[in-house]
Design an enzyme around this catalytic site. Structure first.
Site, PDB file in Angstrom:
ATOM      1  N   HIS A  50       0.808  -1.222   0.000  1.00  8.51           N
ATOM      2  CA  HIS A  50       0.000   0.000   0.000  1.00  8.51           C
ATOM      3  C   HIS A  50       0.845   1.278   0.000  1.00  8.51           C
ATOM      4  O   HIS A  50       0.319   2.354  -0.218  1.00  8.51           O
ATOM      5  CB  HIS A  50      -0.933   0.028   1.213  1.00  8.51           C
ATOM      6  CG  HIS A  50      -0.225   0.403   2.477  1.00  8.51           C
ATOM      7  ND1 HIS A  50       0.637  -0.464   3.132  1.00  8.51           N
ATOM      8  CD2 HIS A  50      -0.222   1.550   3.186  1.00  8.51           C
ATOM      9  CE1 HIS A  50       1.130   0.151   4.192  1.00  8.51           C
ATOM     10  NE2 HIS A  50       0.625   1.372   4.251  1.00  8.51           N
ATOM     11  N   HIS A  65       1.570   6.839  -0.753  1.00  5.91           N
ATOM     12  CA  HIS A  65       0.818   6.069   0.237  1.00  5.91           C
ATOM     13  C   HIS A  65      -0.612   5.937  -0.267  1.00  5.91           C
ATOM     14  O   HIS A  65      -1.366   6.901  -0.271  1.00  5.91           O
ATOM     15  CB  HIS A  65       0.846   6.786   1.584  1.00  5.91           C
ATOM     16  CG  HIS A  65       0.286   5.971   2.707  1.00  5.91           C
ATOM     17  ND1 HIS A  65      -1.056   5.762   2.873  1.00  5.91           N
ATOM     18  CD2 HIS A  65       0.909   5.299   3.700  1.00  5.91           C
ATOM     19  CE1 HIS A  65      -1.250   5.007   3.934  1.00  5.91           C
ATOM     20  NE2 HIS A  65      -0.066   4.717   4.461  1.00  5.91           N
TER      21      HIS A  65
END
Length: 144
Positions: A50, A65
């Site tokens: 992620h 992110h």
């Protein structure tokens, strides 16, 4: 990634919105893939896929992110496509399935930040509020 460029303050996470981690912008992503925003090094891909850390050829450390609380998905919806090493703008890094991710997290708004701000004179966010495609510049960074 493809999506709409937004300000960091629009990310529903205080650490990112208040620029505690670094400065930059965010993208409200469309379906697709995370590609390298820089020429330089792919330093790390988190085990959950992620978050990705890059270093530019000028030594700027950049983090992409994807979303908020996406670490809790434990990789569901993400597929790593490559390992750390040299990278060019547009190289594919992580494929994501927006439909699998969006229902399991508070937000898919994705911060793109520079975390070693001591090297930065100023950041100008380009295309704010507009849709961008992979490879289009979203920030202009002036070094000290």
């Amino acid at each position: 990634m493809n999506g709409k460029v937004i300000e960091l303050k629009e990310v529903p996470d205080e650490a990112f919105a208040q620029k505690m981690v670094g400065d930059g912008c965010a993208i409200e992503p469309d379906k697709g893939i995370i590609c390298s925003p820089i020429d330089g090094q792919l330093m790390n891909i988190f085990p959950t896929n992620h978050a990705i850390i890059f270093e530019t050829i000028d030594g700027l450390e950049m983090i992409v992110h994807f979303g908020i609380d996406t670490v809790k998905l434990d990789g569901k919806g993400f597929q790593k496509l490559r390992e750390p090493g040299p990278i060019k703008i547009g190289d594919e890094i992580v494929k994501y399935n927006l439909d699998d991710i969006k229902d399991g997290v508070p937000s898919t708004r994705s911060p793109i930040i520079i975390n070693n701000m001591e090297k930065v004179e100023k950041i100008e966010v380009l295309s704010l509020g507009k849709l961008v495609k992979i490879g289009e510049p979203i920030m202009k960074v002036t070094l000290k």
